[in-house]
Design a protein around this motif. Sequence first.
Motif, PDB file in Angstrom:
ATOM      1  N   PHE A 155      26.776  31.025  -2.300  1.00 38.19           N
ATOM      2  CA  PHE A 155      27.323  30.331  -1.125  1.00 38.19           C
ATOM      3  C   PHE A 155      27.433  31.251   0.086  1.00 38.19           C
ATOM      4  CE2 PHE A 155      31.182  29.067   1.295  1.00 38.19           C
ATOM      5  CZ  PHE A 155      30.663  27.922   1.879  1.00 38.19           C
ATOM      6  N   SER A 156      28.280  32.288  -0.039  1.00 40.86           N
ATOM      7  CA  SER A 156      28.572  33.128   1.129  1.00 40.86           C
ATOM      8  C   SER A 156      27.317  33.782   1.701  1.00 40.86           C
ATOM      9  CB  SER A 156      29.566  34.227   0.756  1.00 40.86           C
ATOM     10  OG  SER A 156      30.650  33.672   0.095  1.00 40.86           O
ATOM     11  N   ILE A 157      26.454  34.294   0.835  1.00 38.93           N
ATOM     12  CA  ILE A 157      25.251  35.001   1.300  1.00 38.93           C
ATOM     13  C   ILE A 157      24.333  34.045   2.045  1.00 38.93           C
ATOM     14  CG2 ILE A 157      23.105  36.083   0.462  1.00 38.93           C
ATOM     15  CD1 ILE A 157      24.825  37.464  -1.681  1.00 38.93           C
ATOM     16  N   VAL A 158      24.104  32.880   1.458  1.00 39.47           N
ATOM     17  CA  VAL A 158      23.189  31.922   2.080  1.00 39.47           C
ATOM     18  C   VAL A 158      23.790  31.384   3.378  1.00 39.47           C
ATOM     19  CG1 VAL A 158      21.932  29.759   1.718  1.00 39.47           C
ATOM     20  CG2 VAL A 158      22.229  31.351  -0.173  1.00 39.47           C
ATOM     21  N   LEU A 159      25.112  31.180   3.363  1.00 34.30           N
ATOM     22  CA  LEU A 159      25.776  30.663   4.564  1.00 34.30           C
ATOM     23  C   LEU A 159      25.654  31.646   5.730  1.00 34.30           C
ATOM     24  CD1 LEU A 159      27.682  28.335   5.576  1.00 34.30           C
ATOM     25  CD2 LEU A 159      29.584  29.839   5.011  1.00 34.30           C
ATOM     26  N   THR A 160      25.821  32.932   5.440  1.00 27.20           N
ATOM     27  CA  THR A 160      25.843  33.917   6.526  1.00 27.20           C
ATOM     28  C   THR A 160      24.464  34.464   6.877  1.00 27.20           C
ATOM     29  OG1 THR A 160      26.469  35.516   4.840  1.00 27.20           O
ATOM     30  CG2 THR A 160      28.215  34.734   6.276  1.00 27.20           C
ATOM     31  N   LEU A 161      23.570  34.564   5.878  1.00 24.51           N
ATOM     32  CA  LEU A 161      22.267  35.183   6.142  1.00 24.51           C
ATOM     33  C   LEU A 161      21.114  34.180   6.213  1.00 24.51           C
ATOM     34  CD1 LEU A 161      22.443  38.388   3.887  1.00 24.51           C
ATOM     35  CD2 LEU A 161      22.809  38.221   6.345  1.00 24.51           C
ATOM     36  N   GLY A 162      21.339  32.960   5.699  1.00 23.48           N
ATOM     37  CA  GLY A 162      20.259  31.968   5.623  1.00 23.48           C
ATOM     38  C   GLY A 162      19.636  31.699   6.985  1.00 23.48           C
ATOM     39  N   GLY A 163      20.475  31.367   7.946  1.00 20.88           N
ATOM     40  CA  GLY A 163      19.990  31.181   9.312  1.00 20.88           C
ATOM     41  C   GLY A 163      19.254  29.869   9.556  1.00 20.88           C
ATOM     42  N   SER A 164      18.922  29.142   8.526  1.00 22.29           N
ATOM     43  CA  SER A 164      18.200  27.876   8.710  1.00 22.29           C
ATOM     44  C   SER A 164      18.544  26.943   7.560  1.00 22.29           C
ATOM     45  CB  SER A 164      16.695  28.154   8.721  1.00 22.29           C
ATOM     46  OG  SER A 164      15.995  26.968   8.419  1.00 22.29           O
ATOM     47  N   PRO A 165      18.678  25.630   7.848  1.00 25.16           N
ATOM     48  CA  PRO A 165      19.017  24.680   6.773  1.00 25.16           C
ATOM     49  C   PRO A 165      17.986  24.669   5.662  1.00 25.16           C
ATOM     50  CG  PRO A 165      19.194  23.642   8.934  1.00 25.16           C
ATOM     51  CD  PRO A 165      18.576  24.976   9.148  1.00 25.16           C
ATOM     52  N   LYS A 166      16.758  25.108   5.970  1.00 26.16           N
ATOM     53  CA  LYS A 166      15.735  25.021   4.920  1.00 26.16           C
ATOM     54  C   LYS A 166      16.014  25.998   3.755  1.00 26.16           C
ATOM     55  CE  LYS A 166      12.012  28.008   6.604  1.00 26.16           C
ATOM     56  NZ  LYS A 166      10.628  28.073   6.992  1.00 26.16           N
ATOM     57  N   TYR A 167      16.835  27.016   4.003  1.00 27.59           N
ATOM     58  CA  TYR A 167      17.158  27.954   2.921  1.00 27.59           C
ATOM     59  C   TYR A 167      18.464  27.588   2.218  1.00 27.59           C
ATOM     60  CZ  TYR A 167      13.640  30.740   5.319  1.00 27.59           C
ATOM     61  OH  TYR A 167      12.486  31.163   5.905  1.00 27.59           O
ATOM     62  N   ASN A 168      19.070  26.476   2.619  1.00 24.31           N
ATOM     63  CA  ASN A 168      20.369  26.102   2.042  1.00 24.31           C
ATOM     64  C   ASN A 168      20.316  25.949   0.522  1.00 24.31           C
ATOM     65  OD1 ASN A 168      21.598  26.045   4.475  1.00 24.31           O
ATOM     66  ND2 ASN A 168      21.991  23.843   4.525  1.00 24.31           N
TER      67      ASN A 168
END
Lengths: 215, 532
Positions: free
Chosen positions: B199-212
């Motif tokens: 959760f936290s990593i993807v939320l902060t580093l994802g940068g785009s909904p496609k990586y959610n």
Amino acid sequence: MLHLDAVCFQHTPDTDPYRFNLSVARGTITAISGRSGSGKSTLLDLIAGFLLPSSGHLYWHDQEITALAPDKRPVTTVFQKNNLFEHRNTVDNVVVGIDPSVPSAGPAVARAREILASVGLSKFEKQRVSNLSGGQQQRVALARALIRASGVILLDEPFSALDTETRSHMLSLVRQIADQSSRAIIMVTHDINDSKAIADEHFHLAHGELQPQAR
Amino acid sequence: MLLPGLLLAGMLLLLAAGLLYQLAIQPGVESISLGTGVLRTIGWTTLQASLSTLLSLSIGVLLAWALSHRRHFFGRGVFIALLSTALVLPTLVVVLGLVTLLGRSGWLNDLLALLNGPELSPVIFGFGGILIAHGYFNASFAARSLLGRFEAIPSQQKKLARSLGLNTWQRFKLIEFPAIAASLPALATTIFLLCFTSFSIVLTLGGSPKYNTLEVSIYEAIKLDFNLGRALGLALTQLGIGAVLVAISTRFKSDNSLIATDQTDAHWGDSLPARLCQWALIVVFAMLFIAPLIAVFSDGLHSDYRAIYLNRDFQQAAVTSIVLALISTFLVVIISIAMAISFATLATNSRLGKHPAATIVIRLLSFSSALFLAIPSLVLGFGFFLLARTIGGSYTVWSVIALLTANVLMVLPFAVVTLAPAAVKAANRYDKLAFALGLNGLARWRMIESALLRREIIYIASIAFCMSLGDLGVIALFGSQDFITLPWLLYQKMGSYRTQDAAGIACFMLTLTILVFLILPMLLGRRNHATP
């Protein structure tokens, strides 16, 4: 002839030093006994090259082997346990003794099969060694020791975990190996009866030195 | 002492059932929907988790291999202890450290500018960043887990390898890989599960909904779109997939209690190229692991930390986080002790005999704690969020209940797995003596378990404290102006680009985590002379 000339070793400065003098001829069995911690395994490690002496010399047929790496020495060891690659079959465990790439066919495998037959394990060639009994596993380890052209075989209490009957068979096999293949065999044992049964010479290790015992 | 553990296990199962019930028949939510793109989210998450697992395991195996061969060097113990902290380091703190290193104006680009090199585009955001951060946490975890397996290789096998003249590859193939192979499926599924539910990593580093991931999608559905129907659909999907993954991972469970590190000093007698390769691996990975932590400390010390620490928001967040972490720790210790003692009672033949029901109850106990691996804290928080809407009452009270419950349940699977084998071992060793002397209840606890389980209890307590302190899952849903914790405050500062403030908070959290996880067990553990 394996000869240890005043081979000295000390694990740490605050432990007692060892000083070994020993000669073992081809075709003979020398038994070494001693209390736990007396240095029996240290002696075997020095001969096998797992430890290097602080002073003294080791010779094999008058050639010095003191500084040789373990795999370059004419020595092979059979341990009490963990001798085998348990996930591999019996032939692989023997053939690795002469070809570490563990081929699945060829002259090395043929030779391994011959050796396995000589220790009565032909039927178990393709079996995983983890499925073999304790006695059969030690016979595989002995077969690997035999396939290597090493003149010296070190037996580090290899039969202590076996039942009396299997142990007796294994001791006969070792005697047979010494007689037929002219190897020099050094056997560490806790049991004086093992020594009486097959050894040509018997030494007791105490206070860091080998003391000859009457047979 | 069977009853307390069983009652607690029953309560955990009831809680899970209640949560599912709450999610399934939620009034006020018009319809459960998944919305478009959920399959794409699952697909991306699967790809991301697979690549993260592959990367983490590859690095973990290499590092553990190198460390097991180089057993004597200055700082080895500290480095291994730091690797153990990977699971409990606050995610956001490490993310901040990685951004400081690899961001556009990070240390790496500063160094390149100093050397007149080209400026690198930042890899830390997007898919690459997710993989790097997952690799950071999970490779350290994998290395620490596998090191025990490598070090348990018997000395005779090492001697055998030297005596047979096996080269480095042959040794790995014939001896070392078989020694670790049994642990790899369980480790891989655990890492996959952690990355899949990230959760936290993807939320902060994802940068785009496609990586959610599904969890981030749930968060966005609640917080950004306020589409509870979609959040519910995603949460149920997440629960289904999580349950399957947990079922797979428990199937592969390996028995770590059997690992006994080889205490002899037998070494492999490696060749010079092999030794150089091992040193290179250790130096490179140590630098990669420690650099983000140093970056956090360095930035923290360069920030105006006095002003930050005197700020009312920070003080409120720190007090809330520490108090909640302490309560969570207390609850985790009590629950896991009760469950571990129930395990010991059921697993020790001298107590109940070989009762056929014992095996079933043991499985039920294991299941009740492992179950919450399948329920990520955000989904759990969502359940409480819906409950708060249904029942009503003070939002802050619900926040505290949700946070405490999530904190406890997040740590419980690790705690029970750590404590239960030790309790069984203690029972096997001392049951007859205790029965003969008539030692029962507290007297027995004082004489036997308190000494033999001390090390495990301290370990569990430190894990519980650190994981509770750093979790962003539930607070991301419940965080508000009135109810703030340190991770929530840090997330807000990072989101509003107040990097100086973020650095000061991260430095505080990192210091507290390292103090609690590394130094506290050392201080308390010294009094433990008993070895189970």
